[in-house]
Scaffold this motif. Sequence first.
Motif, short mmCIF file in Angstrom:
data_model
loop_
_atom_site.label_atom_id
_atom_site.label_comp_id
_atom_site.label_asym_id
_atom_site.label_seq_id
_atom_site.Cartn_x
_atom_site.Cartn_y
_atom_site.Cartn_z
N GLN A 1 -34.10 103.00 96.14
CA GLN A 1 -34.95 104.20 96.08
C GLN A 1 -34.87 104.99 97.37
O GLN A 1 -34.90 106.23 97.35
CB GLN A 1 -36.38 103.80 95.79
CG GLN A 1 -36.51 103.33 94.35
CD GLN A 1 -37.93 103.19 93.93
OE1 GLN A 1 -38.75 102.72 94.71
NE2 GLN A 1 -38.22 103.56 92.71
N GLY B 1 -41.86 107.54 90.50
CA GLY B 1 -40.58 108.27 90.60
C GLY B 1 -39.91 107.97 91.90
O GLY B 1 -40.14 108.58 92.91
N LYS C 1 -41.32 103.21 88.74
CA LYS C 1 -40.85 104.12 87.70
C LYS C 1 -41.85 105.27 87.52
O LYS C 1 -41.48 106.43 87.43
CB LYS C 1 -40.72 103.33 86.39
CG LYS C 1 -40.29 104.16 85.24
CD LYS C 1 -40.10 103.27 84.04
CE LYS C 1 -39.98 104.10 82.79
NZ LYS C 1 -39.98 103.26 81.60
N LEU D 1 -34.66 112.42 94.32
CA LEU D 1 -35.89 112.29 93.55
C LEU D 1 -36.94 113.30 93.97
O LEU D 1 -37.95 113.48 93.33
CB LEU D 1 -36.48 110.88 93.72
CG LEU D 1 -35.60 109.74 93.22
CD1 LEU D 1 -36.13 108.40 93.70
CD2 LEU D 1 -35.55 109.78 91.71
N ARG E 1 -35.00 106.66 85.31
CA ARG E 1 -35.33 107.81 86.16
C ARG E 1 -34.36 108.98 85.97
O ARG E 1 -34.74 110.13 86.13
CB ARG E 1 -35.32 107.31 87.61
CG ARG E 1 -35.92 108.21 88.61
CD ARG E 1 -37.39 108.44 88.29
NE ARG E 1 -37.89 109.53 89.08
CZ ARG E 1 -37.62 110.79 88.84
NH1 ARG E 1 -36.87 111.12 87.82
NH2 ARG E 1 -38.11 111.73 89.61
#
Length: 485
Positions: free
Chosen positions: A378, A485, A482, A385, A346
């Motif tokens: 995450q 994202g 993945k 992100l 990422r």
Amino acid sequence: MTMNYSGGMTSLANRGGGELEAVWAKASAALKSEMSQDTFNSWLGQAGVRENAAGELYLVTPTGIARDWVRRNAWRRVTELWSQYDPQRRALELRSRAELDTAAPAQDSAGAASPAPAPKAPLQALASPAAEEAETAPRAPGLQERFRFDTFVPGPANEFAHSVAKKVACWSDGHFNPVVFHGPYGFGKTHLLNAIAWEAMRASPGRKVIYLTAERFLQSFVRAMMDRTGPAFKDELRAADLLLIDDVHFIAGKQSSQEELYHTLAALTQDGRRVVFTADRAPNDLTEMDARLRSHLQAGLVCGIEPADRTLRLGILERKLVQLGRPMGQPGLNARPEVLQFLADRFTDSVRELEGALNTLVARVGERVEALNLDEAQAILRPHLRGAEKRITVDDIQKAAAEHYGMKQADLISERRNRAVARPRQAAMWLAKTLTTRSLPDIGRRFGGRDHTTVLHAVRRIEALRQEDPQLARDLEVLTRKLRG
Ligand SMILES: Nc1ncnc2c1ncn2[C@@H]1O[C@H](COP(=O)(O)OP(=O)(O)OP(=O)(O)O)[C@@H](O)[C@H]1O
């Protein structure tokens, strides 16, 4: 086959290295023919066999993730082939490079002790104290403590630059002068330049090493002109045995500073002193730079650093975890493979960004990073992100699945039906159905013109299998995250 990721491996004695290489070359040729070339390249292509001083043999992978993959999927076959080709049938063990480095931090490839202790001699930057005073300086101005050779992870993207840097650092003869390292931002140029300075001072405390950024050069030059201390400034620079200038592109277009740098460079190189630069582009492309200075740079040894590949990104994360563990009194921290893979997949724009993501996790949860699952990682990184949400295409899915399973995108589209290809293809079809709005016929068309019933069969099969096959469930989860994202 030689080991690409050589840093630290040379801590092992290499008795009979040629013979070991020959045995490994035979075993790896057999392995390559038994698995797909891509799979071999992904997991074993950068592995090598090394022998330590006690005569123990290791197959060394560049990362712990590669070691785990080899252990799960290929180890039995590797050892069979090894004993088939090794006339002495010696035992072979499996280790990651970091494991061996932790076990035997003895010599680096230049033969110098590693890790380098803090240098006794000063780094004499501009306007630094006189040598005798600076002798006691606890830190060298301008240099970063953590940018050393033992914290730099070599890989195919930087191995030429890395080996040149080590040679310059040990003052070895016969090299081009100047040396120019160039590459995109955030992939280790400053790190290498600092590492050269630390190691050169350690190796030869009597010689004068000057490290400075081009920005600092510019400021010091302008100040020296205003203070009328220009001659002292020139003398200081021209007394360097090794001059290291970071981000030289910064002075492109600054006429008088370029001129001064040109004269300094000419004086030093004529005298056989070493000069090393970093730049964000190759000298050819520094079009705003004064032509004379540029041609001097072009005439030197120009070493490109490429963006780190996935294996190198994983290796850097593992090395960084070791570093982050030290202040916590740990020999090293670990993290779950799926978390490391997520980070490596990422955060690809620069190593700085990749390290930042790992630092964020460790800053937030400390040692508990070892237990952190993908969801939690995450959630912590979500703010980093944001903005990255994108429409997922079938092409994205094929690329991600091919990389994940160590094969080519073309394999997924091909006619091949063997299970090693068929299962990843079915998984990719399931992802396409789940993550895109494409119809079954449309997905079939994008997978080599297959019929919609084939896609439907794949989706149902994967749906059923993921309930009973935890590895497949994990693969799908990693790929989904993945891609999202
Ligand atoms: N191969 C590597 N091994 C370990 N760390 C690395 C490697 N490459 C980059 N890094 C780390 O990434 C960060 C950025 O690297 P560095 O500052 O050297 O990049 P740079 O190429 O000089 O970028 P810039 O052009 O912005 O100055 C540093 O923390 C550095 O330690």
